[in-house]
Structure formats: C-alpha cells, structure tokens
Design an enzyme around this catalytic site. Structure first.
Site, PDB file in Angstrom:
ATOM      1  N   LEU A 252       0.846  -1.195   0.000  1.00  0.00           N
ATOM      2  CA  LEU A 252       0.000   0.000   0.000  1.00  0.00           C
ATOM      3  C   LEU A 252       0.879   1.241   0.000  1.00  0.00           C
ATOM      4  O   LEU A 252       1.814   1.328   0.796  1.00  0.00           O
ATOM      5  CB  LEU A 252      -0.914   0.025   1.240  1.00  0.00           C
ATOM      6  CG  LEU A 252      -1.935  -1.104   1.396  1.00  0.00           C
ATOM      7  CD1 LEU A 252      -2.628  -1.003   2.742  1.00  0.00           C
ATOM      8  CD2 LEU A 252      -2.952  -1.057   0.264  1.00  0.00           C
ATOM      9  N   HIS A 253       0.562   2.176  -0.884  1.00  0.00           N
ATOM     10  CA  HIS A 253       1.347   3.417  -0.905  1.00  0.00           C
ATOM     11  C   HIS A 253       0.541   4.629  -1.364  1.00  0.00           C
ATOM     12  O   HIS A 253       1.000   5.761  -1.238  1.00  0.00           O
ATOM     13  CB  HIS A 253       2.565   3.265  -1.819  1.00  0.00           C
ATOM     14  CG  HIS A 253       2.213   3.240  -3.286  1.00  0.00           C
ATOM     15  ND1 HIS A 253       1.696   2.127  -3.907  1.00  0.00           N
ATOM     16  CD2 HIS A 253       2.305   4.198  -4.248  1.00  0.00           C
ATOM     17  CE1 HIS A 253       1.489   2.398  -5.177  1.00  0.00           C
ATOM     18  NE2 HIS A 253       1.841   3.638  -5.421  1.00  0.00           N
TER      19      HIS A 253
END
Length: 381
Positions: free
Chosen positions: A225-226
């Site tokens: 996740l970013h």
C-alpha cells in the site's frame, strides 16, 4: 492502413544513427525499460544504427527502490543521473525538468522514450517537446479517469504531446482514438513489464525472512500500500490494518512497506502484531513472494499485471483502475477502499472462491522487440 503508416514513416527524419534517450526515474519504470535496452542492444549488434542513452532522473533515490532493481535486472549504469530526489509534486517535477533540459540541450537526441506514468514521464516529455524532439510513450493510452490520481495527470499530459504511442491493450488503443490520435501513430505491442517478468521468473529468489517467518507456499498473503487515499489518512490506514491484523491471526500477512507508508506509520503511531512489516524488496525476491502467495492485496497498478500473468488472486484497494484488462481477463478484482469490503473479499480468497483468470493478448514476452522494430521502420534504419 499500410499506405497511411508508410506516409507517416516517410515524414520521420532521415538519420544515419538514431540516438534514443530512455528515461527512467522510479521503480515501476525499471522493469519496463530493461527489455527495451536489451532489444536495442541486440538490434545494434546485428548492424542497425540505433543507440540509446539511459537517463535516470533520480526520482527514486533509495537503493531498495532503485539501485537493487538495476543490479537484479541487468540494467547498465545510467549515462546520466539527474539526481532530482524527493519533494512535493511541483518541486520534483521542476527539478527533473531543469536537469533534463540542460542535458538534452547539451546532448540532443533523435527521440525521447518515456515509460509508464510517473512524474519523470511527464516532466521529460514536456522538456523534449519544447526542444523540438520527438517523444515515444511506452504504456500509452491507459486511463483510470480519476483526476485525483497524480499518475492520471501524468498520463494525460504525456499522451497529449506524444508522437508515437506504444500500447499494452486494445482498451488503451480505444482511449487514444477517442482522444483524436490517428491509428497510424498507435502501435499495439504488448507489455514490457511482462517481458521482464517472464525473462526473470526462473531467477526468482526466496526472501531472507522466509524461514524466520515460517512461510510455506500458498499459505500467506502479500500486502503493498502506498497511495495517498489509503495511507495518508490515519483513520483509513488503521481501518485496513485492523482487518489485516485479524486475518493475520490465522494466516501470515507479509507487508513490504514503502518508505512513504512507513513514515505515515511512525506519524500515526501504528503498531503491528500479526501483520509482518518488512523492508522494500528487490525485484527477484518480491516476485518470488508474490508467485507463491495465496493472494496479493495492493493499490499498485503494475502488480495487478504481474499477478494476472502469474495467476495469483489480486485484491486491489482502489475504486478505479487504469488496467481494466487485469479485471476483465485477469485475476484482479477492484475491492474499493472500505475496510468492510476488504474483509469480505478476503473471506472469498481464503475459501478458495476466487476467479480463474487468463492472460491478455500480446503479453507474451516480446513487446520490447516489437517496439524497437517499429522504431527501426519509422526511422528507416
């Protein structure tokens, strides 16, 4: 169509040796340029006058996000490193443009080839066109139609000034046609990221932490996740992690944490018990982890392509995707960003109720060869 394409080729500049600036700036770019560099080198060795300069903008400057990929994928040392570094969107774009303008003005090329949709892609395209240099965009035409995504702005701006469009799917072709791009400038070639995946698959390496975390094949989940929508809100990231922590009680959850995400963890005081946070990984180790996982949870676009080809279930925590073929043909499902939706999708995954996917057309390892052959024809080399 052949006559139109030949006419377009006729107006390409006549040159003795073609010099291409290949732009790379961030981790997603590196997998896409590696096979193009290899195809150019092979074509040059066969006597065709085509050469390249590799320009690293320095957008990703962390070794785990940049250097390791160059080493593992056999990408040569860049001819130029602009050292743009981090900063806000505007600061990074400006640094890349200033650095590349100096480079291109001092060392002109016949074509600037950009890949993907990162800041470097847009910034170097603008510089090239203002210096009257043609632009080729690899992975042109993909669209999420979500203007809240910085990458969508990069795609739209780049494609608005591109000369040659190399595409990964029929959907991308249609997006370009709807934008008024004539067919003779659109080249459906496949996916260079998949070229790299297929070439490197036999060399995938088990991560160092495999035994320490007690991992076994098809019995763990990988998370990446970013995106700001998922990691910049304390409420959002904690809601997602709460779901993952619960599932982590019964099945290992491995989370290679992007530096930006890790900074937010520290800012929000996030602590993890069942989710195993690890450092960003090299290409060969990360894809070994993906290949042998039960499934992948991500908000990355590129990973959805790799999971599609490897046949790994993919849960995408987004409301839109610029790669719809990974959903209509592949193993990807748009779950959305709500924690409850993630929980329901994970239940289906654990219960082995996930769909079986296929592989999109031309994702067969030869996209880079097609790109270089088109360039040879366009420039009459």
């Amino acid at each position: 169509m052949l006559v139109i394409r030949l006419l377009f080729c006729y107006f390409a500049p006549a040159i003795l040796t073609m010099i291409i600036d290949i732009i790379a700036g961030a981790r997603p770019n590196f997998m896409k340029i590696a096979p193009i560099i290899s195809a150019i080198e092979t074509t040059h060795q066969k006597g065709t006058n085509i050469k390249y300069r590799l320009v690293h903008t320095g957008q990703h400057y962390d070794k785990k996000m940049s250097g390791d990929f160059f080493e593992q994928l056999g990408i040569p040392e860049p001819d130029v490193n602009l050292g743009a570094g981090g900063g806000s969107q505007a600061e990074q774009t400006a640094a890349i443009m200033v650095g590349y303008e100096r480079q291109l003005a001092a060392n002109p090329s016949d074509l600037v080839l950009v890949v993907g949709d990162v800041t470097s892609t847009m910034a170097c395209s603008i510089v090239a066109k203002k210096l009257n240099t043609r632009v080729a965009h690899v992975e042109a035409g993909i669209r999420s139609f979500d203007l809240a995504m910085p990458e969508e702005i990069n795609r739209m701006v780049t494609d608005s000034i591109t000369d040659y469009f190399f595409t990964t799917s029929g959907i991308a072709n249609e997006n370009l046609r709807h934008a008024g791009i004539p067919d003779e400038r659109i080249f459906f070639v496949g996916n260079t990221m998949i070229d790299t995946l297929l070439k490197q698959m036999a060399a995938f390496e088990q991560p160092d932490f495999w035994d320490d975390l007690g991992l076994t094949k098809k019995n763990y989940i990988v998370v990446t996740l970013h995106r700001p929508s998922n990691v910049d809100s304390q409420e959002q990231i904690k809601a997602l992690l709460d779901v993952l922590e619960r599932f982590g009680e019964n099945m290992p959850v491995i989370f290679p944490v992007h530096p930006r995400t890790r900074n937010n963890f520290e800012k929000f005081g996030v602590t993890l018990k069942n989710v195993k946070a690890v450092d960003p990984m090299g290409y060969l180790q990360f894809n070994y982890l993906v290949q042998h996982s039960k499934g992948v949870i991500t908000d990355s676009g590129g990973i959805t392509e790799e999971t599609t080809v490897m046949g790994i279930p993919c849960l995408t925590l987004r409301d839109s995707t610029e790669r719809p073929e990974t959903c209509t043909i592949g193993t990807n499902v748009l779950v959305g960003t709500e924690a409850g939706a993630l929980e329901e999708a994970l239940k289906d995954l654990i219960a082995n109720k996930w769909k079986k996917g296929g592989i999109p057309p031309l994702w067969n390892g030869n996209a880079a060869k097609r790109i270089v052959q088109h360039l040879v024809e366009l420039y009459n080399l």
